[in-house]
Write a protein that holds these residues in place. Structure first.
Motif, PDB file in Angstrom:
ATOM      1  N   ALA A 108      41.736  30.724  52.029  1.00  0.00           N
ATOM      2  CA  ALA A 108      40.857  31.639  51.295  1.00  0.00           C
ATOM      3  C   ALA A 108      40.539  31.086  49.912  1.00  0.00           C
ATOM      4  N   VAL A 109      41.568  30.645  49.190  1.00  0.00           N
ATOM      5  CA  VAL A 109      41.347  30.097  47.852  1.00  0.00           C
ATOM      6  C   VAL A 109      40.466  28.855  47.923  1.00  0.00           C
ATOM      7  N   GLY A 110      40.739  27.980  48.895  1.00  0.00           N
ATOM      8  CA  GLY A 110      39.961  26.759  49.023  1.00  0.00           C
ATOM      9  C   GLY A 110      38.502  27.005  49.343  1.00  0.00           C
ATOM     10  N   ALA A 111      38.228  28.126  50.028  1.00  0.00           N
ATOM     11  CA  ALA A 111      36.845  28.425  50.407  1.00  0.00           C
ATOM     12  C   ALA A 111      36.011  28.917  49.236  1.00  0.00           C
ATOM     13  N   ILE A 112      36.652  29.463  48.187  1.00  0.00           N
ATOM     14  CA  ILE A 112      35.879  30.098  47.122  1.00  0.00           C
ATOM     15  C   ILE A 112      36.125  29.512  45.736  1.00  0.00           C
ATOM     16  N   ALA A 113      37.185  28.720  45.558  1.00  0.00           N
ATOM     17  CA  ALA A 113      37.517  28.205  44.231  1.00  0.00           C
ATOM     18  C   ALA A 113      37.216  26.715  44.140  1.00  0.00           C
ATOM     19  N   ALA A 114      36.531  26.326  43.087  1.00  0.00           N
ATOM     20  CA  ALA A 114      36.232  24.914  42.842  1.00  0.00           C
ATOM     21  C   ALA A 114      37.039  24.436  41.646  1.00  0.00           C
ATOM     22  N   ALA A 115      37.049  23.128  41.448  1.00  0.00           N
ATOM     23  CA  ALA A 115      37.774  22.548  40.316  1.00  0.00           C
ATOM     24  C   ALA A 115      37.295  23.169  39.009  1.00  0.00           C
ATOM     25  N   GLY A 116      38.252  23.631  38.202  1.00  0.00           N
ATOM     26  CA  GLY A 116      37.923  24.243  36.920  1.00  0.00           C
ATOM     27  C   GLY A 116      37.756  25.744  36.962  1.00  0.00           C
ATOM     28  N   ASP A 117      37.614  26.329  38.172  1.00  0.00           N
ATOM     29  CA  ASP A 117      37.503  27.791  38.268  1.00  0.00           C
ATOM     30  C   ASP A 117      38.837  28.438  37.921  1.00  0.00           C
ATOM     31  N   GLU A 118      38.783  29.588  37.269  1.00  0.00           N
ATOM     32  CA  GLU A 118      39.992  30.340  36.970  1.00  0.00           C
ATOM     33  C   GLU A 118      40.271  31.352  38.080  1.00  0.00           C
ATOM     34  N   VAL A 119      41.540  31.456  38.442  1.00  0.00           N
ATOM     35  CA  VAL A 119      41.990  32.432  39.434  1.00  0.00           C
ATOM     36  C   VAL A 119      42.994  33.350  38.749  1.00  0.00           C
ATOM     37  N   LEU A 120      42.673  34.630  38.643  1.00  0.00           N
ATOM     38  CA  LEU A 120      43.553  35.587  37.984  1.00  0.00           C
ATOM     39  C   LEU A 120      44.648  36.037  38.941  1.00  0.00           C
ATOM     40  N   THR A 135      46.094  23.001  43.900  1.00  0.00           N
ATOM     41  CA  THR A 135      45.728  22.061  44.959  1.00  0.00           C
ATOM     42  C   THR A 135      44.221  21.813  44.979  1.00  0.00           C
ATOM     43  N   TYR A 136      43.458  22.872  44.729  1.00  0.00           N
ATOM     44  CA  TYR A 136      42.000  22.759  44.769  1.00  0.00           C
ATOM     45  C   TYR A 136      41.403  22.520  43.385  1.00  0.00           C
ATOM     46  N   GLY A 137      42.245  22.220  42.413  1.00  0.00           N
ATOM     47  CA  GLY A 137      41.753  21.962  41.073  1.00  0.00           C
ATOM     48  C   GLY A 137      41.433  23.209  40.285  1.00  0.00           C
ATOM     49  N   ALA A 138      41.707  24.378  40.878  1.00  0.00           N
ATOM     50  CA  ALA A 138      41.466  25.637  40.175  1.00  0.00           C
ATOM     51  C   ALA A 138      42.581  25.868  39.155  1.00  0.00           C
ATOM     52  N   ILE A 139      42.327  26.766  38.218  1.00  0.00           N
ATOM     53  CA  ILE A 139      43.270  27.039  37.129  1.00  0.00           C
ATOM     54  C   ILE A 139      43.881  28.415  37.337  1.00  0.00           C
ATOM     55  N   PRO A 140      45.175  28.483  37.699  1.00  0.00           N
ATOM     56  CA  PRO A 140      45.823  29.791  37.841  1.00  0.00           C
ATOM     57  C   PRO A 140      46.075  30.411  36.480  1.00  0.00           C
ATOM     58  N   VAL A 141      45.702  31.667  36.333  1.00  0.00           N
ATOM     59  CA  VAL A 141      45.876  32.383  35.067  1.00  0.00           C
ATOM     60  C   VAL A 141      46.808  33.568  35.315  1.00  0.00           C
ATOM     61  N   ASP A 142      48.019  33.500  34.775  1.00  0.00           N
ATOM     62  CA  ASP A 142      48.961  34.604  34.922  1.00  0.00           C
ATOM     63  C   ASP A 142      48.482  35.806  34.135  1.00  0.00           C
ATOM     64  N   VAL A 143      48.430  36.967  34.783  1.00  0.00           N
ATOM     65  CA  VAL A 143      48.033  38.214  34.134  1.00  0.00           C
ATOM     66  C   VAL A 143      49.179  39.202  34.282  1.00  0.00           C
ATOM     67  N   PRO A 144      50.120  39.253  33.332  1.00  0.00           N
ATOM     68  CA  PRO A 144      51.195  40.239  33.414  1.00  0.00           C
ATOM     69  C   PRO A 144      50.606  41.638  33.555  1.00  0.00           C
ATOM     70  N   PHE A 145      50.985  42.315  34.619  1.00  0.00           N
ATOM     71  CA  PHE A 145      50.293  43.542  35.011  1.00  0.00           C
ATOM     72  C   PHE A 145      51.252  44.702  35.234  1.00  0.00           C
ATOM     73  N   PHE A 146      52.265  44.467  36.064  1.00  0.00           N
ATOM     74  CA  PHE A 146      53.165  45.545  36.427  1.00  0.00           C
ATOM     75  C   PHE A 146      54.005  45.961  35.229  1.00  0.00           C
ATOM     76  N   GLY A 147      53.978  47.267  34.936  1.00  0.00           N
ATOM     77  CA  GLY A 147      54.674  47.782  33.767  1.00  0.00           C
ATOM     78  C   GLY A 147      53.751  48.054  32.600  1.00  0.00           C
ATOM     79  N   VAL A 148      52.525  47.535  32.663  1.00  0.00           N
ATOM     80  CA  VAL A 148      51.558  47.769  31.590  1.00  0.00           C
ATOM     81  C   VAL A 148      50.716  49.005  31.891  1.00  0.00           C
ATOM     82  N   ALA A 149      50.166  49.035  33.083  1.00  0.00           N
ATOM     83  CA  ALA A 149      49.192  50.080  33.415  1.00  0.00           C
ATOM     84  C   ALA A 149      49.889  51.398  33.763  1.00  0.00           C
ATOM     85  N   ASP A 150      49.331  52.498  33.254  1.00  0.00           N
ATOM     86  CA  ASP A 150      49.786  53.828  33.641  1.00  0.00           C
ATOM     87  C   ASP A 150      48.606  54.711  34.038  1.00  0.00           C
ATOM     88  N   SER A 151      47.444  54.074  34.220  1.00  0.00           N
ATOM     89  CA  SER A 151      46.236  54.783  34.615  1.00  0.00           C
ATOM     90  C   SER A 151      45.238  53.757  35.138  1.00  0.00           C
TER      91      SER A 151
END
Length: 370
Positions: A108-120, A135-151
């Motif tokens: 799935a990631v390989g089908a839609i992500a190109a080199a330099g694309d950010e993946v949240l 692997t596909y040259g995409a840039i993984p971006v960690d988004v700390p999420f759990f524990g932040v949102a309450d709505s």
């Protein structure tokens, strides 16, 4: 191209051991072992689906390739399963059988992500997705999420806000808000659904049902039916990108293991549902007891607890703490494998029988001073 003995830059940027760097000590440990470092189950697969029960005399094509998409009968059965659970009118252009959810997510990631694309990546996240993106040259971006949102509103704001994880199941209203945001930003969505049957409170919300035009969903026999070694799962998504994902699947593995696909057909034939119901009850009970002893909220789903152990760390930091645990035969996964969590660890409470697990939890609780 790098010259020998060097490897490509994307591969060089991928972490090696993500679950534990102390596994060399596991085999050498004398005494009981508590393998909390990797997500697995101690349970055997459902009756009738074990490999030793599948014979070439009954399946003449057992030792042959299947079509890249998968055994036609299995593809049809999976389409009906996903249709029934999501309400999405799938057809054969929108699903294929994969070598586990890991391969499905990679396709799935390989089908839609190109080199330099950010993946949240909503963190804490499954460790291997980071390497898959790289692997596909995409840039993984960690988004700390759990524990932040309450709505729902806070769930959207969390895309830009650091936080600590709580391990909660994402409520439907938050998912709907995130999907609406993804539509406004014209983004793809990739859902890991391997724990769809292991939510202990409330009903599961299938991600595919919320955005069938822009969402992929990966599924697996590994978590669903205790068949991790079979390496068999399935991927569903929109027709056009699924054609690309199937190309990657074909050129990387050609087809999922034939025997595993046969096992999948057998487990979907009936025995699997009773196994899931029993396993879910056992897992939930063990998770509650483990969480109670450690003084953290009971898990709402999956098979893990994610623990902040900062108060118990000495000069050796998290590595020193994990080494001390290994001295007791207890192996846990380090928090940095799941995102920006240098003082956390993850434990799987289903990799060993409940009595063994709870003895290991007692050891961990004492090391944490709880």
């Amino acid at each position: 191209m790098p010259r020998p003995p060097h490897v490509s830059a994307p591969v060089a940027g991928i972490r090696g051991s993500v679950y534990s760097k102390l596994l060399h000590r596991l085999a050498a440990h004398r005494g009981e072992v508590y393998p909390f470092h990797v997500g697995d189950t101690y349970l055997p697969p459902p009756a009738g689906s074990a490999m030793e029960e599948i014979r070439s005399a009954d399946y003449p094509d057992l030792n042959r390739y299947t079509p890249p998409q998968g055994l036609p009968a299995l593809v049809d059965a999976l389409i009906e399963r996903v249709r029934a659970r999501t309400g999405v009118p799938l057809d054969r252009s929108r699903l294929f059988v994969t070598g586990g959810a890991t391969a499905g997510l990679a396709n799935a990631v390989g089908a839609i992500a190109a080199a330099g694309d950010e993946v949240l990546l909503l963190a804490p996240h499954w460790p291997l997705i980071d390497g898959i993106c790289r692997t596909y040259g995409a840039i993984p971006v960690d988004v700390p999420f759990f524990g932040v949102a309450d709505s729902p509103e806070a769930a959207i704001e969390a895309v830009n806000t650091p936080s600590n994880p709580t391990g909660r199941v994402v409520p439907r209203s938050w998912l709907e808000a995130l999907v609406d945001w993804a539509r406004r930003e014209d983004l793809w969505l990739v859902f890991d659904e391997v724990y769809e049957d292991f939510q202990y409170e409330g009903g599961h919300t299938p991600g595919l049902s919320l955005a069938p035009e822009r969402a992929f969903a990966a599924y697996s026999l590994s978590k669903g039916f205790g068949m991790a070694g079979y390496r068999c799962g399935w991927l569903a998504g929109p027709t056009a990108p699924m054609e690309g994902a199937l190309k990657l699947h074909t050129h990387n593995v050609y087809s999922a293991p034939t025997a595993s696909q046969i096992a999948a057909l057998r487990v979907l034939g009936g025995a699997g549902e009773a196994w899931v119901a029993s396993a879910r009850e056992t897992y939930a009970g063990t998770g509650r007891r483990a969480a109670g002893r450690l003084g953290v909220p009971a898990p709402e789903g999956s098979t893990f607890l994610f623990l902040d152990v900062a108060a118990a760390l000495g000069e050796g930091g998290l590595s020193g703490f994990l080494e001390g645990c290994a001295d007791d035969g207890l192996f846990a996964a380090p928090g940095p494998s799941f995102g920006p969590y240098p003082v956390h660890l993850r434990i799987c409470y289903t990799a060993a029988p409940p009595d063994v697990t709870l003895r290991g939890i007692e050891i961990l609780a004492r090391r944490l001073g709880r």
